[in-house]
Design a protein around this motif. Structure first.
Motif, short mmCIF file in Angstrom:
data_model
loop_
_atom_site.label_atom_id
_atom_site.label_comp_id
_atom_site.label_asym_id
_atom_site.label_seq_id
_atom_site.Cartn_x
_atom_site.Cartn_y
_atom_site.Cartn_z
N ARG A 107 -7.75 4.92 -6.98
CA ARG A 107 -6.55 5.84 -6.55
C ARG A 107 -7.31 5.56 -5.13
O ARG A 107 -6.29 5.69 -3.78
CB ARG A 107 -6.85 7.29 -6.85
CG ARG A 107 -5.58 8.11 -6.20
CD ARG A 107 -4.45 7.79 -6.57
NE ARG A 107 -3.75 6.87 -5.44
CZ ARG A 107 -2.55 6.12 -5.63
NH1 ARG A 107 -1.81 6.26 -6.86
NH2 ARG A 107 -1.95 5.47 -4.51
N SER A 142 -2.70 1.96 -10.02
CA SER A 142 -2.74 2.14 -8.79
C SER A 142 -1.89 1.08 -7.65
O SER A 142 -1.42 1.48 -6.71
CB SER A 142 -4.09 2.32 -8.44
OG SER A 142 -4.96 3.16 -8.88
N ALA A 187 -0.04 -1.52 -3.33
CA ALA A 187 0.51 -0.28 -3.33
C ALA A 187 1.63 -0.15 -2.19
O ALA A 187 2.67 0.70 -2.35
CB ALA A 187 -0.44 0.91 -3.51
N ALA A 188 1.22 -0.53 -0.89
CA ALA A 188 2.11 -0.43 0.02
C ALA A 188 3.24 -1.59 0.12
O ALA A 188 4.51 -1.14 0.65
CB ALA A 188 1.32 -0.76 1.34
N THR A 242 -0.22 5.27 4.43
CA THR A 242 -1.52 4.91 4.99
C THR A 242 -1.36 3.28 5.41
O THR A 242 -2.28 2.66 5.77
CB THR A 242 -2.83 4.79 3.96
OG1 THR A 242 -2.29 4.23 2.78
CG2 THR A 242 -3.27 6.33 3.66
N ASP A 302 -5.30 4.10 -1.42
CA ASP A 302 -5.00 4.95 -0.16
C ASP A 302 -5.69 4.32 0.99
O ASP A 302 -5.53 4.86 2.12
CB ASP A 302 -5.58 6.42 -0.39
CG ASP A 302 -4.73 7.12 -1.41
OD1 ASP A 302 -3.38 6.53 -1.54
OD2 ASP A 302 -5.13 8.10 -2.00
N GLY A 341 1.32 2.36 -7.56
CA GLY A 341 1.52 3.77 -7.09
C GLY A 341 1.91 4.52 -8.07
O GLY A 341 2.48 5.65 -8.00
N LYS A 383 5.52 1.34 1.77
CA LYS A 383 5.78 2.13 0.74
C LYS A 383 4.81 3.46 0.73
O LYS A 383 4.73 4.30 -0.14
CB LYS A 383 5.93 1.58 -0.69
CG LYS A 383 6.90 0.51 -0.76
CD LYS A 383 8.54 1.28 -0.45
CE LYS A 383 9.27 -0.02 -0.66
NZ LYS A 383 10.94 0.48 -0.22
N THR A 384 3.79 3.27 1.50
CA THR A 384 2.49 4.08 1.40
C THR A 384 2.27 4.88 2.79
O THR A 384 2.54 4.26 3.69
CB THR A 384 1.30 3.67 0.96
OG1 THR A 384 0.94 2.61 1.55
CG2 THR A 384 1.36 3.33 -0.68
#
Length: 330
Positions: free
Chosen positions: A27, A215, A164-165, A62, A31, A218, A59-60
């Motif tokens: 996680r 993760s 994730a992004a 950060t 991030d 997401g 999509k995140t």
């Protein structure tokens, strides 16, 4: 003796704590901040500019993408991003200068061009050349997979945050994670000295892979994710039973067979987890998986490309308009 064997071949509290720790670490990895610079020539091919724009939508919170016009005063770019993408046009000199500047900051840079023959001669030294890649895409649908392959290598340890992004990178990242885990489990199966001692280690590795993959997508911890972990343990029991049965039939090459089953079982488990995360149908899961979504392309006038926030060429661009003639305009 049986008690000792069972102790070696069962999952314990330590294994559970290791998986929970991996969940926290994954996680945190997801991030991590990821920053990508895009430097685009105003004469860049329209379809490449659009394809890069559509792919690099974070999509995140950060993750960030800054877009600059080629020809900007390069001393205005003083913060090193994790990677840079250069879409050249008519000015080979501006392209070469931008790439040299990024190489000087030790930033991996990628030239996005219609074909390898369109990549300009940059005149870089050997060290700088090692930081520069070329992604050649003759049409928009060819770009995402090639671009993802380069970008995943470029960001290195931030691969989970990248996945994730940016969804177009997820398949590349999870495939690499799965292969790494499968090779580790194959090694455990090949060199196991105490009967049953490899089972908790392999199953723990697969459970850790599951939380890493979650993760990347997401996906938060939930009852569904917990059920997947239970399924991973069940699959581990099944693979172990299969390996023991086959090894018993061919004792001379038992460990090699166990290694092969460990590798194949881990890859199958990863495919099952990916199917759950992506919502595949049974037909998708039994086939080759869903193809990467095509990047939309239309010859008509397009919406704005992320580009310039004001009249100054020393600031990141917010919008570039794409004209019907295929050229980007401020």
């Amino acid at each position: 003796m049986a008690s000792k064997k069972n102790r070696h071949s069962t999952l314990g509290l330590g294994n559970l704590l290791e998986v929970l720790s991996q969940g926290r670490d994954s996680r945190a990895d997801a991030d991590e901040s990821v920053r990508i610079y895009v430097l685009v020539d105003l004469d860049a091919p329209r379809y490449l500019a659009l394809a890069v724009r559509d792919a690099l939508v974070p999509k995140t919170p950060t993750a960030a993408v800054d877009v600059w016009p080629l020809g900007v005063r390069l001393d205005a770019i003083d913060k090193a991003p994790d990677a840079a993408v250069v879409i050249p046009g008519a000015s080979a000199a501006d392209c070469a200068e931008a790439v040299r500047h990024m190489a000087g900051l030790a930033v991996p840079a990628c030239l996005v061009v219609p074909s390898a023959l369109d990549a300009p001669d940059l005149g870089l030294d050997a060290q700088a050349e090692g930081l520069v890649g070329v992604v050649a895409a003759s049409d928009a649908t060819a770009l995402p997979q090639k671009f993802a392959s380069w970008l995943v290598r470029a960001v290195g340890e931030k691969d989970v945050a990248l996945a994730a992004a940016f969804p177009f990178c997820r398949q590349q990242v999870v495939d690499a994670l799965a292969l790494r885990c499968a090779l580790e489990n194959a090694a455990l199966g090949a060199v196991s000295l105490v009967p049953g001692s490899d089972f908790p280690l392999m199953t723990t590795n697969q459970a850790k892979l599951t939380v890493q993959m979650s993760s990347c997508y997401g996906a938060p911890l939930s009852p569904r994710r917990a059920a997947e972990l239970v399924g991973v343990v069940g699959a581990g029991v099944a693979y172990r039973s299969c390996a023991r049965s086959v090894a018993g039939l061919l004792p001379g090459i038992g460990n090699l067979l166990k290694a092969g089953i460990a590798f194949g079982g881990t890859m199958a488990t990863a495919r099952g987890v990916r199917a759950s995360l992506e919502g595949w149908s049974p037909a998708d899961a039994l086939g080759q998986g869903r193809p990467a979504p095509a990047v939309p392309f239309s010859p008509a006038a397009a919406g704005p490309l992320p580009a310039a926030a004001g009249p100054s060429r020393d600031e990141p661009i917010e919008y570039l308009e794409i004209d019907p003639d295929g050229k980007a305009r401020p």
